[in-house]
Design an enzyme around this catalytic site. Structure first.
Site, PDB file in Angstrom:
ATOM      1  N   GLY A   1     -87.857  13.673  44.513  1.00  0.00           N
ATOM      2  CA  GLY A   1     -87.368  12.176  44.346  1.00  0.00           C
ATOM      3  C   GLY A   1     -88.077  11.019  44.867  1.00  0.00           C
ATOM      4  O   GLY A   1     -89.424  11.497  44.988  1.00  0.00           O
TER       5      GLY A   1
ATOM      6  N   GLU B   1     -78.233  13.248  57.607  1.00  0.00           N
ATOM      7  CA  GLU B   1     -77.470  13.991  56.993  1.00  0.00           C
ATOM      8  C   GLU B   1     -77.578  15.734  56.809  1.00  0.00           C
ATOM      9  O   GLU B   1     -76.273  15.886  56.554  1.00  0.00           O
ATOM     10  CB  GLU B   1     -77.840  14.106  55.546  1.00  0.00           C
TER      11      GLU B   1
ATOM     12  N   GLY C   1     -92.057  21.145  48.044  1.00  0.00           N
ATOM     13  CA  GLY C   1     -91.450  21.526  47.201  1.00  0.00           C
ATOM     14  C   GLY C   1     -92.468  21.538  45.450  1.00  0.00           C
ATOM     15  O   GLY C   1     -92.820  22.410  44.915  1.00  0.00           O
ATOM     16  N   SER C   2     -92.485  20.184  45.661  1.00  0.00           N
ATOM     17  CA  SER C   2     -93.912  19.698  43.769  1.00  0.00           C
ATOM     18  C   SER C   2     -94.466  20.359  44.361  1.00  0.00           C
ATOM     19  O   SER C   2     -95.131  20.932  43.506  1.00  0.00           O
ATOM     20  CB  SER C   2     -93.467  18.856  43.945  1.00  0.00           C
TER      21      SER C   2
ATOM     22  N   ASP D   1     -88.739  12.289  53.556  1.00  0.00           N
ATOM     23  CA  ASP D   1     -88.252  13.047  54.887  1.00  0.00           C
ATOM     24  C   ASP D   1     -89.413  12.607  55.787  1.00  0.00           C
ATOM     25  O   ASP D   1     -89.220  13.241  57.146  1.00  0.00           O
ATOM     26  CB  ASP D   1     -88.200  13.785  53.844  1.00  0.00           C
TER      27      ASP D   1
ATOM     28  N   ARG E   1     -67.028  -2.122  67.803  1.00  0.00           N
ATOM     29  CA  ARG E   1     -66.332  -0.465  67.328  1.00  0.00           C
ATOM     30  C   ARG E   1     -67.263   0.177  67.047  1.00  0.00           C
ATOM     31  O   ARG E   1     -68.665  -0.574  67.977  1.00  0.00           O
ATOM     32  CB  ARG E   1     -66.174  -0.891  66.125  1.00  0.00           C
TER      33      ARG E   1
ATOM     34  N   GLY F   1     -93.335  16.005  46.654  1.00  0.00           N
ATOM     35  CA  GLY F   1     -93.340  16.500  48.325  1.00  0.00           C
ATOM     36  C   GLY F   1     -93.902  18.149  48.515  1.00  0.00           C
ATOM     37  O   GLY F   1     -94.243  18.396  47.802  1.00  0.00           O
TER      38      GLY F   1
ATOM     39  N   ARG G   1     -84.518   4.833  49.989  1.00  0.00           N
ATOM     40  CA  ARG G   1     -85.336   5.208  48.370  1.00  0.00           C
ATOM     41  C   ARG G   1     -86.234   4.203  47.816  1.00  0.00           C
ATOM     42  O   ARG G   1     -87.463   4.059  47.296  1.00  0.00           O
ATOM     43  CB  ARG G   1     -85.166   6.032  47.982  1.00  0.00           C
TER      44      ARG G   1
END
Ligand code: F6P
Length: 359
Positions: A13, A236, A117-118, A141, A176, A115, A286
């Site tokens: 990403g 998230e 994963g890459s 992240d 609120r 990151g 991002r």
């Protein structure tokens, strides 16, 4: 001696600060009289019959590119070349084609900005093709191990903090409870940092188990103290109270986290009787201009990555530690996944400020 040629690619990403890192690499390499080529769309650019790349010259890297979000090289966060999804639904190992692509570029070394994963993929490709590789960590992240921070995190936190700054007056005007859902994948770093900086009353992160009763208790306390609004930040990957993971399915079958903000806003309204609204910040975190911190980090990382190549140190990732840039083994960084440290300063600070983590 032939002039050295190095390749650079962005993978995974995007985030703010990637262009600043590319710029630093090009300038540093140029000072050493090396040529830099940019590989287009990460490893995907090497799957083409003619590998996609372009020569990067210092002239095109004036300060303006450093100010731009995204990556001028393009990137992808899908399509693992070791199990590449084919149109018929099967997967195929295309690593050989990518290695051939790297070879066709005729580079002495490659800098991969990615990151964890890459890096796992790039490391395997480097081993398979005997490619000299150096890594620069980037991810909003901030979950890559062995480095205190990664490119893009600071900007993402700045954007999320600004979102809280903007939600506060509208929350106060309407009495609120505002729920802000932020990214971060399985680590709660963005939520924790932005939540403290943006004055949240409740911060929910995947590393801490919460209950709706505890969230409601905090909101009631806030109201009893005379304040008419409350701010809740949720990461998230936080699960429902039953432990379900909430995801959205995108076209093509890609699943991403999404939905916890909408889930919580209803539960909080039911439990507290307050009017509640949800904002999902999403990819806004991002984009945008990188903060000065991300520009500095990217510049220092880019220079160090080139210097590692000069020293012949490969299989290394540049890292930030104790106010300076160091280098660590890529496999150590991948192995040391960095979630929020529950005994760390930021969690302690949040608790000491009376912020509820929902537990
Ligand atoms: O890893 C970066 C990240 O932005 C995560 O925080 C988020 O879960 C994911 O990528 C979103 O991915 P995509 O850009 O594919 O929607």
């Amino acid at each position: 001696m032939a002039k050295k040629r190095i390749g650079i690619l962005t993978s995974g990403g995007d985030c703010a600060g990637l262009n600043a890192a590319i710029r630093a690499v090009v300038h540093r390499a140029n000072l050493l009289d090396w040529e830099t080529i940019g590989i287009i769309d990460g490893t995907a650019g090497l799957l083409e019959d003619k590998p996609e790349y372009r020569v990067l010259t210092p002239n095109e890297f004036d300060g303006n590119i450093m100010r731009m979000g995204g990556t001028i090289l393009g990137t992808t966060n899908k399509g693992n070349p070791f199990a590449f999804p084919m149109p018929d639904g099967t997967t195929k190992n295309l690593s050989g084609k990518i290695v051939d692509g790297f070879k066709a570029l005729n580079v002495d070394a490659v800098i991969g900005i990615g990151g964890d994963g890459s890096f796992a993929i790039l490391k395997k490709l480097a081993e398979q093709g005997k490619i000299n590789m150096v890594g620069i960590p980037k991810t909003i992240d901030n979950d890559i191990g062995m480095t205190e921070t990664s490119i893009g995190f600071d900007t993402a936190v700045a954007v999320a903090t600004e979102a809280l700054d903007r939600l506060q007056p509208t929350a106060a005007s309407h009495d609120r409870v505002m729920v802000l859902e932020v990214m971060g994948r399985d680590a709660g770093h963005i939520a924790l940092s932005a939540g403290i900086s943006g004055g949240a009353d409740v911060i929910l992160i995947p590393e801490v188990k919460y209950s709706i009763e505890n969230i409601a208790k905090k909101i009631k306390q806030v109201k009893e103290s005379g304040r008419n609004f409350a701010l809740v930040v949720v990461s998230e990957a936080v699960k429902t109270v039953k432990g379900d993971k909430l995801e959205l399915m995108y076209t093509g079958g890609e699943k991403r986290y999404g939905g916890i903000g909408h889930y919580l806003v209803q539960k909080i309204a039911e439990e507290t009787g307050s009017e509640t609204r949800v904002t999902v910040l999403g990819h806004v975190q991002r984009g945008s201009q990188p903060t000065y911190n991300d520009r500095l980090l990217a510049s220092a990382f880019g220079v160090k990555a080139v210097d590692l190549i000069k020293e012949g140190k490969f299989g290394r990732m540049v890292a930030w530690s104790n106010r300076q840039v160091i280098d660590v083994a890529i496999e150590d960084a991948i192995a040391a996944y960095q979630e929020v440290d529950l005994n760390g300063t930021l969690v302690q600070t949040a608790r000491a400020l009376g912020i509820s983590l929902g537990d």
